[in-house]
Design an enzyme around this catalytic site. Structure first.
Site, PDB file in Angstrom:
ATOM      1  N   SER A  71      -2.880 -90.605  53.486  1.00 44.81           N
ATOM      2  CA  SER A  71      -2.677 -89.587  54.525  1.00 44.81           C
ATOM      3  C   SER A  71      -2.265 -90.191  55.866  1.00 44.81           C
ATOM      4  O   SER A  71      -1.333 -89.685  56.503  1.00 44.81           O
ATOM      5  CB  SER A  71      -3.939 -88.738  54.697  1.00 44.81           C
ATOM      6  OG  SER A  71      -4.121 -87.882  53.598  1.00 44.81           O
ATOM      7  N   THR A  87     -11.158 -84.159  52.213  1.00 45.99           N
ATOM      8  CA  THR A  87     -10.939 -84.418  50.799  1.00 45.99           C
ATOM      9  C   THR A  87     -12.286 -84.590  50.108  1.00 45.99           C
ATOM     10  O   THR A  87     -13.343 -84.373  50.714  1.00 45.99           O
ATOM     11  CB  THR A  87      -9.999 -85.629  50.606  1.00 45.99           C
ATOM     12  OG1 THR A  87      -9.664 -85.734  49.229  1.00 45.99           O
ATOM     13  CG2 THR A  87     -10.618 -86.924  51.098  1.00 45.99           C
ATOM     14  N   LYS A 134     -15.205 -80.651  50.684  1.00 41.38           N
ATOM     15  CA  LYS A 134     -14.439 -79.418  50.909  1.00 41.38           C
ATOM     16  C   LYS A 134     -15.304 -78.163  51.012  1.00 41.38           C
ATOM     17  O   LYS A 134     -14.900 -77.185  51.639  1.00 41.38           O
ATOM     18  CB  LYS A 134     -13.377 -79.245  49.819  1.00 41.38           C
ATOM     19  CG  LYS A 134     -12.308 -80.322  49.880  1.00 41.38           C
ATOM     20  CD  LYS A 134     -11.160 -80.065  48.938  1.00 41.38           C
ATOM     21  CE  LYS A 134     -10.130 -81.182  49.073  1.00 41.38           C
ATOM     22  NZ  LYS A 134      -8.863 -80.865  48.423  1.00 41.38           N
ATOM     23  N   ALA A 194     -14.161 -77.520  38.471  1.00 40.53           N
ATOM     24  CA  ALA A 194     -14.533 -76.332  39.242  1.00 40.53           C
ATOM     25  C   ALA A 194     -14.979 -76.686  40.656  1.00 40.53           C
ATOM     26  O   ALA A 194     -15.761 -75.975  41.268  1.00 40.53           O
ATOM     27  CB  ALA A 194     -15.646 -75.571  38.519  1.00 40.53           C
ATOM     28  N   GLY A 217     -14.047 -78.043  44.822  1.00 41.64           N
ATOM     29  CA  GLY A 217     -13.330 -77.448  45.945  1.00 41.64           C
ATOM     30  C   GLY A 217     -11.824 -77.434  45.758  1.00 41.64           C
ATOM     31  O   GLY A 217     -11.150 -76.457  46.097  1.00 41.64           O
ATOM     32  N   ASN A 244     -15.014 -76.285  32.862  1.00 35.53           N
ATOM     33  CA  ASN A 244     -15.848 -77.277  33.543  1.00 35.53           C
ATOM     34  C   ASN A 244     -16.999 -77.693  32.636  1.00 35.53           C
ATOM     35  O   ASN A 244     -17.430 -76.934  31.760  1.00 35.53           O
ATOM     36  CB  ASN A 244     -16.398 -76.701  34.853  1.00 35.53           C
ATOM     37  CG  ASN A 244     -16.876 -77.793  35.789  1.00 35.53           C
ATOM     38  OD1 ASN A 244     -16.093 -78.652  36.181  1.00 35.53           O
ATOM     39  ND2 ASN A 244     -18.144 -77.784  36.155  1.00 35.53           N
TER      40      ASN A 244
END
Length: 269
Positions: free
Chosen positions: A15, A60, A64, A125, A127, A148
């Site tokens: 990033s 990240t 989240k 399952a 964020g 999940n």
């Protein structure tokens, strides 16, 4: 302006270099840094951001959902999802957004134009999965399936989806046109494959939201079977561009962002 990304671990994140490439392409004197914040220190998040005078930040894994109690407001899309990947700090107020799903679907449509009629399975399952689920629900006609390992993970899901266990998903893989891994399995040194692909249909697109490594174990496995694959690079670039627009009101240079990330990935190889 000062920006950041928070997560744990965060050392693998591209990033900072991606956003820096955008700043330079647009002639902006902004900064962007990666901040490693373990869950046990997350309660200090307000102090950390104030001390660094941060104007906006990305979130990240694994924060989240953890960030939500610290927000002053969320946009309607993020409220529906219940997970945040972007925060804008304005006049001391923290406003949460989610650009994950938007970023992913933008890229997916380029490799799978008939997305509207696709039968899609999400694996995981967390964020990130929530963000994708909301966007895919809008983009595709069929009810989204989400698998999940722990079914209790769906207790705080408000999205309309069909839920199933990983074991059920493995047996039903042949029913899907697109299979998307949203778990950290395969990220960096993690070489796990979260689901067996024995029952995968020949033309099913297998995708992973991870972009480091460029081909995760599940993508390599699918490619070896002759299936088309799609990684998380476009999602990474597009969600970053959406975040930048939220923070500044400007349109990002996605070409400069993507080229820089590709260069970094080639160096790591």
């Amino acid at each position: 302006m000062k920006f950041a990304v928070i997560g744990h671990p965060i050392k693998h994140s591209l990033s900072p270099v991606m956003h820096q490439a955008n700043f330079e392409a647009l002639g902006r004197d902004d900064s962007y840094e990666a901040l490693n914040i373990p869950p046990k220190h997350f309660h200090l998040i307000k102090e950390i951001m104030a001390e660094k005078e941060i104007d906006g930040f990305n979130i990240t894994i694994p924060h989240k959902e953890r960030i939500i109690p610290y927000l002053d407001a969320m946009d309607a899309h993020a409220k529906t999802i219940g997970a945040i990947n972007t925060v804008k700090i304005e006049d001391g107020k923290w406003i949460g957004y989610n650009t994950d799903g938007i970023g992913y679907v933008q890229g997916l449509k380029n490799v799978y134009p008939n997305l509207k009629e696709a039968r899609i399975l999400l694996i995981g399952a967390g964020g990130a999965s929530k963000g994708l689920a909301a966007a895919l629900n809008e983009a595709a006609d069929h009810t989204l399936s989400v698998a999940n390992r722990t079914m209790s993970r769906f207790d705080n899901w408000d999205l309309k989806v069909h839920t199933l266990t990983l074991e059920e998903a493995e047996k039903q893989l042949g029913d899907f046109d697109i299979v998307i891994n949203t778990t950290p399995a395969g990220m960096s040194e993690n070489q796990d494959v979260v689901i067996a692909l024995d029952h995968l249909a020949p033309d099913t697109l297998v995708s992973d939201i991870v972009y480091i490594p460029y081909k995760t174990p599940i993508l390599k496995l699918a490619e070896a079977k002759g299936n088309p694959i799609y990684n998380g690079l476009d999602m990474f670039v597009n969600q970053g561009a959406e975040s930048f627009k939220i923070w500044t009101g400007e349109t990002a240079d996605t070409k400069a962002m993507k080229n820089t990330v590709l260069q970094q990935l080639q160096r790591r190889d």
